[in-house]
Motif scaffolding. Structure first.
Motif, mmCIF file in Angstrom:
data_model
loop_
_atom_site.group_PDB
_atom_site.id
_atom_site.type_symbol
_atom_site.label_atom_id
_atom_site.label_comp_id
_atom_site.label_asym_id
_atom_site.label_seq_id
_atom_site.Cartn_x
_atom_site.Cartn_y
_atom_site.Cartn_z
ATOM 1 N N ILE A 15 93.011 -160.624 -26.301
ATOM 2 C CA ILE A 15 91.746 -159.916 -26.078
ATOM 3 C C ILE A 15 91.786 -158.585 -26.809
ATOM 4 O O ILE A 15 92.795 -157.888 -26.823
ATOM 5 C CB ILE A 15 91.522 -159.669 -24.566
ATOM 6 C CG1 ILE A 15 91.410 -161.010 -23.839
ATOM 7 C CG2 ILE A 15 90.277 -158.829 -24.331
ATOM 8 C CD1 ILE A 15 91.333 -160.888 -22.346
ATOM 9 N N ASN A 16 90.637 -158.241 -27.401
ATOM 10 C CA ASN A 16 90.482 -156.953 -28.060
ATOM 11 C C ASN A 16 89.198 -156.327 -27.548
ATOM 12 O O ASN A 16 88.123 -156.890 -27.728
ATOM 13 C CB ASN A 16 90.419 -157.152 -29.581
ATOM 14 C CG ASN A 16 90.123 -155.865 -30.291
ATOM 15 O OD1 ASN A 16 88.966 -155.575 -30.557
ATOM 16 N ND2 ASN A 16 91.136 -155.104 -30.596
ATOM 17 N N ASN A 17 89.305 -155.196 -26.854
ATOM 18 C CA ASN A 17 88.122 -154.485 -26.377
ATOM 19 C C ASN A 17 87.663 -153.519 -27.463
ATOM 20 O O ASN A 17 88.464 -152.753 -27.992
ATOM 21 C CB ASN A 17 88.445 -153.699 -25.099
ATOM 22 C CG ASN A 17 88.883 -154.606 -23.969
ATOM 23 O OD1 ASN A 17 88.462 -155.744 -23.893
ATOM 24 N ND2 ASN A 17 89.749 -154.110 -23.106
ATOM 25 N N CYS A 18 86.377 -153.550 -27.787
ATOM 26 C CA CYS A 18 85.853 -152.730 -28.875
ATOM 27 C C CYS A 18 84.847 -151.721 -28.343
ATOM 28 O O CYS A 18 83.783 -152.104 -27.854
ATOM 29 C CB CYS A 18 85.192 -153.600 -29.930
ATOM 30 S SG CYS A 18 86.323 -154.762 -30.704
ATOM 31 N N GLY A 22 82.531 -151.785 -24.500
ATOM 32 C CA GLY A 22 83.299 -153.030 -24.500
ATOM 33 C C GLY A 22 84.541 -152.948 -23.635
ATOM 34 O O GLY A 22 85.357 -153.870 -23.619
ATOM 35 N N GLY A 23 84.728 -151.845 -22.934
ATOM 36 C CA GLY A 23 85.876 -151.699 -22.031
ATOM 37 C C GLY A 23 87.107 -151.083 -22.673
ATOM 38 O O GLY A 23 88.177 -151.052 -22.066
ATOM 39 N N GLN A 24 86.962 -150.565 -23.892
ATOM 40 C CA GLN A 24 88.109 -149.955 -24.567
ATOM 41 C C GLN A 24 88.385 -148.583 -23.956
ATOM 42 O O GLN A 24 87.498 -147.738 -23.883
ATOM 43 C CB GLN A 24 87.837 -149.827 -26.070
ATOM 44 C CG GLN A 24 89.028 -149.329 -26.859
ATOM 45 C CD GLN A 24 88.752 -149.347 -28.362
ATOM 46 O OE1 GLN A 24 87.624 -149.497 -28.801
ATOM 47 N NE2 GLN A 24 89.820 -149.171 -29.141
ATOM 48 N N THR A 25 89.604 -148.367 -23.489
ATOM 49 C CA THR A 25 89.973 -147.085 -22.879
ATOM 50 C C THR A 25 90.888 -146.275 -23.780
ATOM 51 O O THR A 25 90.916 -145.059 -23.703
ATOM 52 C CB THR A 25 90.665 -147.313 -21.513
ATOM 53 O OG1 THR A 25 91.772 -148.187 -21.690
ATOM 54 C CG2 THR A 25 89.686 -147.917 -20.509
ATOM 55 N N TYR A 31 95.585 -155.072 -29.094
ATOM 56 C CA TYR A 31 95.247 -156.365 -28.506
ATOM 57 C C TYR A 31 95.983 -156.537 -27.190
ATOM 58 O O TYR A 31 97.094 -156.043 -27.013
ATOM 59 C CB TYR A 31 95.625 -157.510 -29.458
ATOM 60 C CG TYR A 31 94.803 -157.513 -30.719
ATOM 61 C CD1 TYR A 31 93.605 -158.197 -30.761
ATOM 62 C CD2 TYR A 31 95.220 -156.817 -31.860
ATOM 63 C CE1 TYR A 31 92.831 -158.192 -31.913
ATOM 64 C CE2 TYR A 31 94.452 -156.817 -33.013
ATOM 65 C CZ TYR A 31 93.259 -157.505 -33.024
ATOM 66 O OH TYR A 31 92.492 -157.503 -34.153
ATOM 67 N N HIS A 32 95.340 -157.250 -26.269
ATOM 68 C CA HIS A 32 95.965 -157.577 -24.996
ATOM 69 C C HIS A 32 96.390 -159.042 -25.049
ATOM 70 O O HIS A 32 95.588 -159.911 -25.398
ATOM 71 C CB HIS A 32 94.973 -157.395 -23.834
ATOM 72 C CG HIS A 32 94.424 -156.009 -23.737
ATOM 73 N ND1 HIS A 32 94.999 -155.045 -22.954
ATOM 74 C CD2 HIS A 32 93.359 -155.425 -24.341
ATOM 75 C CE1 HIS A 32 94.307 -153.931 -23.060
ATOM 76 N NE2 HIS A 32 93.299 -154.133 -23.911
#
Length: 199
Positions: A15-18, A22-25, A31-32
């Motif tokens: 998973i990659n939050n963008c 998009g939930g990117q902290t 990547y998760h």
């Protein structure tokens, strides 16, 4: 290498939050790697939707759980959606097109069981006039409903053959009227309702 080192040989998700929405902290590319449980175990459906989907999957002849069905739709859409990340870097409009395609794939996969049921119903309804003719001939000779259905079962399409097989078994083990009502509800056709009422 990381997945293997962590013992995730059976499968994992990347998973990659963008961006903030998009939930990117942590604001850098990372990547998760998530594994150890199936995605379908994370899907929570309300009881009504789950019961409805279970019935639909059973009617369509799909031997999977409602959660697995939903997770399959999500995985296919996300797999396509991931292609949007590099596409946004090349041409933004291409990224938007890929996101749109991913959404269409999700809804298409979500409706797949409904389409399968409709196709099955159409095949069964096509055979119903022949079934009625066969029942009329058989009943003229003082034969019962089970005999009439058995006589027709081996000459029909696989979809109706399966439904008649279930119905005949139900009729033999219990109440004929209840068995016919179950057939009517499984097929979900007004034409089938007219046939079962005639029996």
């Amino acid at each position: 290498k990381i997945a293997r080192a962590e013992g995730l040989d059976k499968g994992y998700r990347v998973i990659n939050n963008c961006g903030e929405d998009g939930g990117q902290t942590v604001m850098h590319l990372h990547y998760h790697l998530i594994g150890g449980t199936k995605l379908s175990e994370k899907i929570k459906l309300n009881e009504y939707k789950k019961a409805q989907l279970e019935a639909d999957l059973r009617t369509a002849g799909m031997d999977i759980s409602p959660e697995l069905y939903v997770s399959n739709a999500i995985v296919k859409a996300v797999a396509i959606g991931l292609l949007a990340i590099p596409a946004f870097l090349i041409v933004k409009i291409l990224g938007l097109v890929i996101v749109f395609i991913a959404i269409v794939v999700y809804f298409s996969e979500s409706k797949k069981v409904t389409k399968m049921i409709a196709a099955k119903r159409k095949k069964i309804e096509y055979e119903l006039p022949r079934l009625v003719g066969s029942i009329e001939k058989t009943m003229k000779h003082q034969k019962g409903a089970i005999y009439a259905l058995e006589a027709f079962k081996d000459t029909t399409c696989p979809e109706l053959k399966e439904e008649l097989g279930i119905t005949i078994a139900d009729m033999r083990s219990g109440n004929e009227e209840v068995a016919l009502t179950r057939l009517e509800s499984r097929v979900g056709s007004t034409m089938m309702s007219d046939v079962t009422r005639g029996l």
